[in-house]
Design a protein around this motif. Structure first.
Motif, PDB file in Angstrom:
ATOM      1  N   SER A  19       0.821  -1.197   0.000  1.00 15.23           N
ATOM      2  CA  SER A  19       0.000   0.000   0.000  1.00 15.23           C
ATOM      3  C   SER A  19       0.862   1.257   0.000  1.00 15.23           C
ATOM      4  O   SER A  19       1.958   1.279   0.569  1.00 15.23           O
TER       5      SER A  19
ATOM      6  N   ASP B 101      -2.859   5.356   1.532  1.00 15.94           N
ATOM      7  CA  ASP B 101      -3.450   4.224   2.254  1.00 15.94           C
ATOM      8  C   ASP B 101      -2.568   3.894   3.453  1.00 15.94           C
ATOM      9  O   ASP B 101      -1.940   2.835   3.522  1.00 15.94           O
TER      10      ASP B 101
ATOM     11  N   ASP C 209      -6.193  -1.525   1.746  1.00 15.79           N
ATOM     12  CA  ASP C 209      -6.310  -2.374   0.560  1.00 15.79           C
ATOM     13  C   ASP C 209      -5.865  -3.805   0.842  1.00 15.79           C
ATOM     14  O   ASP C 209      -6.322  -4.745   0.170  1.00 15.79           O
TER      15      ASP C 209
ATOM     16  N   LEU D 230     -10.884  -5.590  -5.218  1.00 15.09           N
ATOM     17  CA  LEU D 230     -10.054  -4.528  -5.786  1.00 15.09           C
ATOM     18  C   LEU D 230     -10.346  -4.326  -7.272  1.00 15.09           C
ATOM     19  O   LEU D 230     -10.355  -3.188  -7.764  1.00 15.09           O
TER      20      LEU D 230
ATOM     21  N   ASP E 178     -11.593  -0.847  -8.753  1.00 13.46           N
ATOM     22  CA  ASP E 178     -10.777  -0.163  -9.744  1.00 13.46           C
ATOM     23  C   ASP E 178     -11.534   0.055 -11.046  1.00 13.46           C
ATOM     24  O   ASP E 178     -11.318   1.060 -11.742  1.00 13.46           O
TER      25      ASP E 178
END
Length: 390
Positions: free
Chosen positions: A2, A7, A12, A20, A24
């Protein structure tokens, strides 16, 4: 690994590959399709491409994405939350479009409708070919839906609806409205095609918030519906409140998207803005603001993820959603206001998203349950005492 600047807690790392990928995909679509134009839409006070946007969102699988079957994506609650996060990072009005479509109108039909109603509406709504709206709030009854004045009376085998609904997202562009009305047997929900005689949805203009969103009044003057227009599987406020719980969950994530956008704008601006011979990011007070904003954003994300995983496990309770909705929106609006101070006068320019988010969050703060209502939900849970009417 990350990025510690964007972040810092490694959020994440708590997400799976599919989570993810969905996030995204929605983020990339927003960056390509919405962000270049949304400030202009907001300034003009309209969402001019709403039907086209709906079809594109349907193509992404974002409409009713947490529902199963009937053309819906069947995504997890966490994945739906991540999509809401990215949509509202673009604009609250866009996330509202998706929330009302999927968590209110589609969910009502999916959870409480007949098989015929599901087959007729859900595939088209999931594809964005039909837009839905949700008629609960009235001009004189917002937080107290039990006092609604909209009435549905039987006339032979038909139902006849009369009343008004207010502040209805998607109303003027909807193909179908889920309308809640008082009947002799309690509150019932009705699936109302927008072309039914007596139904109209004049758009509400002159808004200072949620300007890139379609907001309408619903007018029902002797709207005659067949017997099978009623949602057969629910009576009473349990029906609309179950839908609101779904929408509130989306807001838990969505408001944090607006907050993230504001924080990132402020961070990048502070790094590039020089005063007294150096970037303002190097001043202690600016760093204190950024640290506090980041702290509240990331605490909110962890709470949202916890609630999402409880929803996926089937253990999420309504008062837990109130914790999330209250926290996310209250902190998001404070983050927006603080970010504006870092940008100074530039913070009020549409060149940056901060003031637009701040104004939008003023609406998000009170819709789907005001701060006070969620405080009382939590208070009742903690004390066992109902203070709503006290």
């Amino acid at each position: 690994m990350s990025n510690p600047q964007t972040d810092p807690l490694g959020f994440d790392d708590l997400l799976g590959e599919e989570d993810l990928a969905i996030r995204d995909t929605v983020r990339a679509w927003c960056e390509r399709r919405v962000l270049p134009q949304v400030a202009e839409w907001y300034e003009r006070g309209e969402l001019p491409e709403v039907r086209e946007l709906a079809r594109e969102l349907g193509g992404l699988g974002a409409l009713g994405m947490h529902l199963e079957g009937y053309g819906c994506a069947g995504a997890t609650a966490v994945q739906y939350g991540l999509a809401c996060l990215e949509l509202e990072a673009a604009d609250s009005g866009l996330r509202s479009l998706v929330s009302v479509q999927g968590s209110l109108a589609m969910y009502a039909i999916h959870r409480w409708g007949s098989e015929e109603q599901k087959q007729n509406w859900l595939p088209r709504m999931a594809a964005g070919e039909a837009i839905g709206c949700f008629g609960l709030t009235e001009p004189d009854h917002g937080s107290d839906p039990a006092s609604m004045r909209t009435r549905a009376k039987r006339d032979g085998s038909d139902w006849v609806l009369d009343g008004r609904k207010m502040w209805i997202t998607n109303g003027s562009v909807a193909s179908v409205a889920v309308v809640w009305a008082q009947t002799e047997e309690g509150v019932r929900g009705f699936v109302v095609p927008a072309d039914t005689p007596g139904f109209s949805a004049p758009e509400i203009k002159h808004k200072a918030s949620l300007r890139a969103s379609v907001t309408s009044e619903l007018v029902l003057d002797g709207v005659r519906l067949p017997a099978d227009a009623v949602l057969p599987e629910v009576k009473g406020l349990k029906g609309p409140l179950s839908c609101l719980n779904q929408a509130r969950y989306g807001i838990v994530w969505g408001a944090l998207g607006a907050a993230r956008s504001c924080l990132e704008s402020a961070r990048e601006y502070a790094i590039g803005r020089e005063q007294f011979g150096r970037p303002i990011a190097g001043f202690q007070l600016t760093q204190a603001k950024l640290a506090d904003m980041s702290l509240e954003l990331n605490k909110g994300l962890l709470l949202a993820l916890h609630l999402g995983r409880r929803m996926d496990a089937g253990t999420l309770r309504p008062e837990q959603v109130s914790y999330g909705k209250l926290n996310s929106v209250r902190e998001a609006i404070e983050i927006a206001r603080t970010a504006r101070t870092i940008l100074g006068a530039n913070g009020i320019s549409y060149e940056y998203p901060v003031m637009r988010h701040a104004a939008n969050l003023e609406s998000v703060l009170t819709y789907e349950g005001t701060v006070e209502m969620h405080q009382l939900v939590i208070g009742k849970t903690l004390t066992g005492q109902d203070a709503f009417r006290g």
